[in-house]
Scaffold this active site. Structure first.
Site, PDB file in Angstrom:
ATOM      1  N   TYR A 201       0.847  -1.192   0.000  1.00 48.48           N
ATOM      2  CA  TYR A 201       0.000   0.000   0.000  1.00 48.48           C
ATOM      3  C   TYR A 201       0.888   1.250   0.000  1.00 48.48           C
ATOM      4  CZ  TYR A 201      -3.842  -3.121   1.413  1.00 48.48           C
ATOM      5  OH  TYR A 201      -4.769  -4.136   1.480  1.00 48.48           O
TER       6      TYR A 201
ATOM      7  N   TRP B 235     -13.029  -7.297   2.491  1.00 50.18           N
ATOM      8  CA  TRP B 235     -12.753  -5.926   2.069  1.00 50.18           C
ATOM      9  C   TRP B 235     -13.823  -5.443   1.101  1.00 50.18           C
ATOM     10  CZ3 TRP B 235     -11.406  -4.932  -3.126  1.00 50.18           C
ATOM     11  CH2 TRP B 235     -10.933  -6.023  -3.885  1.00 50.18           C
TER      12      TRP B 235
END
Length: 337
Positions: A55, A206
């Site tokens: 990320y 998610w």
């Protein structure tokens, strides 16, 4: 405040609303805003935080580690992941080889400012590394105390079964899988969920609000709101564009009476819906503003009656994606794809 659930067949409890920093930290929002969002999560009773080394090319882990400084480590559950490219993207900067796993976990611990993570996850299945090599590396990380538990993300039912068999022989267990799951995306239900239940694996899901589509802010026939995820070329737009069809957006708007009946916003309804699945341990939420955290937490502990869940199914109809093969179709064909 947030309720807690066990992670798979383990004794670890996690907050059923888990804070994730996929797109936001290190790229979409400034670091001070990210810190305020993390503190809002803590104030709301969230103790579980999910990130990944990829990320913002490791920056998200650093931001999360900084935001959690000063907190009692034993009171937190910190998750991260390994697989996707980091650093300059060299031939061994990706995948689930022993080399990449061992180097990556050390980097993650350094950036997060901790001696161990509670859950270390294979971010995808690596078709180029022998599975026994990957599982042995995870076993060694557990024995070294660098990770307390091992999970995976977006693995198929067959991959979960093969991985769990090897893991058990090495003295540990896979306790979780992290797939996409929402009212609109239910591809894990036919195969992954039943297999996971059998193997003692639970889901950390998610995108429970389908990249924001299930919040109702995207209206049929209208341009997308300025500043919304659909306009974020750093990552959000490419994931949401498939849902921005009028037939889907019309059905989402038709969910409002159901949300109203439960006293929820559409976003809260979406998060509460995924938590009705008994194989789901946690729903991952992100935030670009602290107020969003407080709102999402209101989905914790909500029970949606069967008749309303049936009504949701009727409203969404064929807008729902259910094909089990989508998990494999969405997987990277190679480390660099």
């Amino acid at each position: 405040m947030v309720n807690y659930r066990y992670l798979g067949s383990s004794g670890l409890k996690v907050s059923e609303i888990t804070y994730g920093n996929w797109i936001t930290h290190g790229s979409q929002v400034e670091n001070d805003t990210a810190t305020r969002c993390v503190h809002a999560a803590l104030d709301a009773g969230i103790t579980t935080f999910d990130t990944a080394d990829t990320y913002a090319n490791t920056a998200a882990e650093q931001v999360l580690g900084d935001a959690l400084k000063g907190q009692r480590r034993e009171s937190l559950e910190i998750f991260t992941k390994v697989y996707f490219p980091t650093g300059p993207g060299g031939p061994n900067d990706t995948g689930l080889s022993r080399k990449h796993i061992m180097e990556s976990v050390n980097g993650s611990l350094r950036r997060l400012g901790t001696d161990y993570v509670d859950l270390y996850q294979a971010h995808r299945f690596d078709t180029e590394t022998p599975l026994d090599e990957t599982m042995q590396a995870f076993a060694d990380i557990v024995r070294q105390g660098k990770a307390l538990y091992i999970g995976v993300s977006e693995w198929t039912a067959d991959q979960l079964r093969a991985g769990q068999e090897l893991a058990k022989g090495l003295g540990f267990r896979i306790v979780s899988n992290q797939p996409q799951y929402s009212m609109l995306w239910r591809v894990i239900e036919p195969e992954v969920v039943p297999t996971s239940s059998e193997l003692g694996i639970s889901q950390i899901v998610w995108s429970p609000v389908a990249q924001g589509v299930l919040t109702g802010k995207y209206l049929p026939g209208q341009p997308v709101p300025i500043g919304s995820r659909a306009t974020d070329t750093n990552g959000g737009a490419q994931f949401i564009k498939g849902w921005l069809r009028d037939d889907v957006l019309d059905r989402v708007q038709a969910l409002r009476p159901v949300a109203d009946e439960l006293g929820l916003s559409l976003a809260q309804l979406a998060v509460a819906w995924v938590l009705q699945n008994p194989n789901v341990s946690a729903a991952l939420i992100g935030a670009s503003r602290p107020e969003q955290v407080a709102e999402n937490v209101k989905a914790s502990g909500v029970e949606i009656p069967v008749e309303l869940r049936n009504r949701i199914d009727e409203i969404l109809g064929d807008a729902v994606e259910r094909h089990a093969g989508k998990t494999a179709e969405g997987a990277p064909a190679s480390r660099l794809s």
